[in-house]
Design an enzyme around this catalytic site. Structure first.
Site, PDB file in Angstrom:
ATOM      1  CG  HIS A   1      -6.236  -3.675   3.845  1.00  9.86           C
ATOM      2  ND1 HIS A   1      -7.307  -3.825   2.975  1.00  9.86           N
ATOM      3  CD2 HIS A   1      -5.129  -3.930   3.116  1.00  9.86           C
ATOM      4  CE1 HIS A   1      -6.860  -4.161   1.773  1.00  9.86           C
ATOM      5  NE2 HIS A   1      -5.542  -4.222   1.829  1.00  9.86           N
TER       6      HIS A   1
ATOM      7  CG  ASP B   1      -1.427  -3.402   1.227  1.00 10.21           C
ATOM      8  OD1 ASP B   1      -2.441  -3.983   1.633  1.00 10.21           O
ATOM      9  OD2 ASP B   1      -1.269  -3.021   0.043  1.00 10.21           O
TER      10      ASP B   1
ATOM     11  CG  HIS C   1      -5.856  -0.369  -0.363  1.00 11.26           C
ATOM     12  ND1 HIS C   1      -4.667  -0.167   0.331  1.00 11.26           N
ATOM     13  CD2 HIS C   1      -5.835  -1.668  -0.729  1.00 11.26           C
ATOM     14  CE1 HIS C   1      -3.986  -1.281   0.373  1.00 11.26           C
ATOM     15  NE2 HIS C   1      -4.663  -2.228  -0.259  1.00 11.26           N
TER      16      HIS C   1
ATOM     17  NE  ARG D   1      -0.104  -5.980  -3.254  1.00  8.44           N
ATOM     18  CZ  ARG D   1      -0.480  -6.089  -1.985  1.00  8.44           C
ATOM     19  NH1 ARG D   1      -1.732  -5.878  -1.633  1.00  8.44           N
ATOM     20  NH2 ARG D   1       0.387  -6.414  -1.057  1.00  8.44           N
TER      21      ARG D   1
END
Ligand code: SIN
Length: 286
Positions: A103, A105, A261, A276
């Site tokens: 995917h 983000d 990623h 994150r």
């Protein structure tokens, strides 16, 4: 005031994606020149890696703010006491991981986030690597005919099927409750060119992904899927990817406009905890 010096060295991680930044201690602030080196490396290589860093939550936020505003994640649990830091956690007894398929983000946002800075806090004894794939290489290696077709297309992306009330992980009975939430906020739909020009590097990149892309604009989902599947199989070719192995203190900072990623889920029975921070981006265009 002492002028902070640039000691950053950029060392390629693989032929198509990723670079290690060496000679920088992120526990301290860095110079504008070092910032420029890191930013250019991010644009050129799609993801930059750091090893053996000691990054407090304060310094993690300060580092992110050198690159842009902090995007507070709508769907991830956050680190206790740090709303700006999303937690990517998997406990030994949990089966599902976060981000376990390819995917990009935030492609569901009309102005997608630039990228995320992921810091490893606790890692399994073995496994839990993250794969990164270059969407520059994916685009560059398509035939001229397919490039010409894609250059005129746009695609629709959404957060609803991933984070909303009818999220696919619920159908699959994945134990993500408590780690993902706030499903009422999953209302984002966006339309983007299928091929974008990267804001830092100026290179063309393929901008569809299996996680969030629904269909081509003006095409049905059924009409779109065969071509999307062809593009996904092409973009996931091993030679466009790099597999990053984590240890506590490792950092990956990826650019959503240049890469996909995927977090591997091969460490059942062990804990993996990552912090994150996502950095806001800018409008993207063909
Ligand atoms: C993510 O998709 O943000 C998770 C990446 C990882 O845990 O390696």
């Amino acid at each position: 005031m002492t002028e902070l010096s640039n000691t950053a060295r950029v060392v390629k991680a693989s032929p198509n994606v990723g670079a290690f930044i060496e000679g920088v201690d992120l526990s301290e602030d860095f110079s504008d020149q070092t910032l420029a080196v890191m930013r250019q490396a991010l644009g050129d290589h799609g993801v930059i890696f750091f090893r053996d860093q000691t990054l407090s939550p304060e310094r993690h936020i300060a580092m992110a703010e050198r690159f842009g505003g902090v995007n507070i994640n709508r769907f991830f649990a956050h680190v206790d006491g740090w709303p700006a830091i999303a937690e990517v956690r998997k406990e030994p007894e949990q089966k599902a991981n976060i981000g376990g398929g390819w995917h990009t983000d935030h492609s569901y946002d009309q102005i997608p986030a630039l990228g995320s800075i992921l810091v490893a806090r606790e890692t399994p004894t073995i496994g839990g690597d993250t794969l990164f794939a270059s969407m520059y290489a994916a685009y560059d290696t398509l035939s001229d005919g397919l490039k010409a077709t894609l250059d005129g297309l746009k695609a629709v992306h959404s957060s609803r099927h991933v984070f909303g009330k009818a999220a696919r992980y619920k159908d699959r009975n994945e134990d993500l409750n408590g780690r993902l939430g706030n499903e009422a906020a999953a209302t984002q739909d966006a339309v983007h060119p299928v091929v974008i020009r990267h804001p830092i590097s100026g290179r063309k990149a393929l901008y569809v992904n299996p996680g969030f892309t629904l269909h081509f604009e003006g095409w049905t989902a059924e009409e779109s899927q065969p071509l999307l599947d062809t593009l996904y199989a092409h973009a996931a070719r091993q030679e466009f990817a790099y597999r990053f192995q984590w240890a506590p203190g490792s950092i990956a900072f990826w650019d959503n406009r240049a890469t996909w990623h995927m977090a591997l889920n091969d460490y059942q029975g062990e804990r993996r905890v990552m912090h994150r921070i996502t950095v806001e981006g800018e409008p993207i265009a063909a």
